[in-house]
Design an enzyme around this catalytic site. Sequence first.
Site, PDB file in Angstrom:
ATOM      1  N   CYS B  87       0.772  -1.193  -0.069  1.00 39.88           N
ATOM      2  CA  CYS B  87      -0.139   0.067   0.042  1.00 39.88           C
ATOM      3  C   CYS B  87       1.050   1.431   0.081  1.00 39.88           C
ATOM      4  O   CYS B  87       1.676   1.535  -1.039  1.00 39.88           O
ATOM      5  CB  CYS B  87      -1.047  -0.027   1.262  1.00 39.88           C
ATOM      6  SG  CYS B  87      -2.366   1.134   0.894  1.00 39.88           S
ATOM      7  N   HIS B 196      -3.657  -5.648   1.055  1.00 35.50           N
ATOM      8  CA  HIS B 196      -3.199  -5.771   2.206  1.00 35.50           C
ATOM      9  C   HIS B 196      -3.029  -7.411   2.671  1.00 35.50           C
ATOM     10  O   HIS B 196      -3.844  -7.799   3.451  1.00 35.50           O
ATOM     11  CB  HIS B 196      -3.659  -5.262   3.518  1.00 35.50           C
ATOM     12  CG  HIS B 196      -3.524  -3.722   3.343  1.00 35.50           C
ATOM     13  ND1 HIS B 196      -2.390  -3.033   3.785  1.00 35.50           N
ATOM     14  CD2 HIS B 196      -4.214  -2.668   2.651  1.00 35.50           C
ATOM     15  CE1 HIS B 196      -2.488  -1.834   3.535  1.00 35.50           C
ATOM     16  NE2 HIS B 196      -3.594  -1.258   3.026  1.00 35.50           N
ATOM     17  N   GLU B 198      -1.364  -8.832   4.826  1.00 41.66           N
ATOM     18  CA  GLU B 198      -1.187  -8.987   6.144  1.00 41.66           C
ATOM     19  C   GLU B 198      -2.503  -8.822   6.983  1.00 41.66           C
ATOM     20  O   GLU B 198      -2.262  -9.213   8.212  1.00 41.66           O
ATOM     21  CB  GLU B 198       0.013  -8.018   6.603  1.00 41.66           C
ATOM     22  CG  GLU B 198      -0.239  -6.500   6.898  1.00 41.66           C
ATOM     23  CD  GLU B 198      -0.747  -5.796   5.560  1.00 41.66           C
ATOM     24  OE1 GLU B 198      -0.525  -6.174   4.361  1.00 41.66           O
ATOM     25  OE2 GLU B 198      -0.677  -4.724   5.521  1.00 41.66           O
TER      26      GLU B 198
END
Lengths: 81, 224
Positions: B87, B196, B198
């Site tokens: 990002c 994302h 994660e």
Amino acid sequence: MTIKAKVYVMPKNGVLDPQGKAIAHALGTLGFEGVGEVRTGKVIELELAETDPQAAKAAAEAMAKKLLANTVIESFRVELA
Amino acid sequence: MNATILLFPGTNRERDMAIALEKATGRKPSITFHRETELPPGTDLVVLPGGFSHGDYLRCGAMAAQSPIMPAVRDFAAKGGHVLGVCNGFQILCEAGLLPGALLRNASLRFLSMDCVLRVERAGTPFTSRWQKGETFRAPMAHGDGNYFADEETLDRLEGEGLVAFRYADGNRNGAARDIAGILSPNLRVCGLMPHPEDLVDPLMGGEDGLPLFTSLAETLVSA
């Protein structure tokens, strides 16, 4: 003694400018007719501790290349006040 | 694997990133502040997490790309170090010239906060070895400037050399050129992507779709 420089940063031709498009649309909605393409950019004013206009311009250009503009997507122009 | 997460003023995804890295490697990553000029000794992965570094002033990632820590990151990458940017981290890597192109304002002008589906375009890299080419997975996205742009020549080169890592597989919401969501450096050791992974590494988060990115890295860098 200082010299003022203005750095004009604009999206390059061919780079999408959705803000410009949104402004054009809004102007149309407000009844302003005959507005073609609208492009948006930035103006950055710099106060430079310089006496030599040429040196001031060169310094502003170096700043534009390094930080103020991303030449992948933007072009810039420096004007001295 | 010794990972370090870079922290810029306005970074806000460093904790999510630390959880994902720790889950995959069993080791807590260190945090490196943007004002540092050296990476921790023995670092083998540098991660630039998401957020709004320096308030997104001027351009997303522009100020962070000039941070005191960045020459060390550039040096690390030049020596073959592994770097991941997610990002805002992807935006910073592009602004720093570590990856080609730039991220423009979403074509819709809307901030996009939703899940998307990514397709793995290049398997067998340090970031994608746990996936098969063509495999799809869900990933949350949250960005206002994810519209990947590069000139046609650069896009052709990225595709020709197999450096497109991920593409949006369920529609192109941000206007990204050729549906590109993530790219790789020519040595395959620097990767940047907008969504994302994660944030999807535990059943408590709603799934583990993003975990293979981190287990791929852990597997690649296990000896280190």
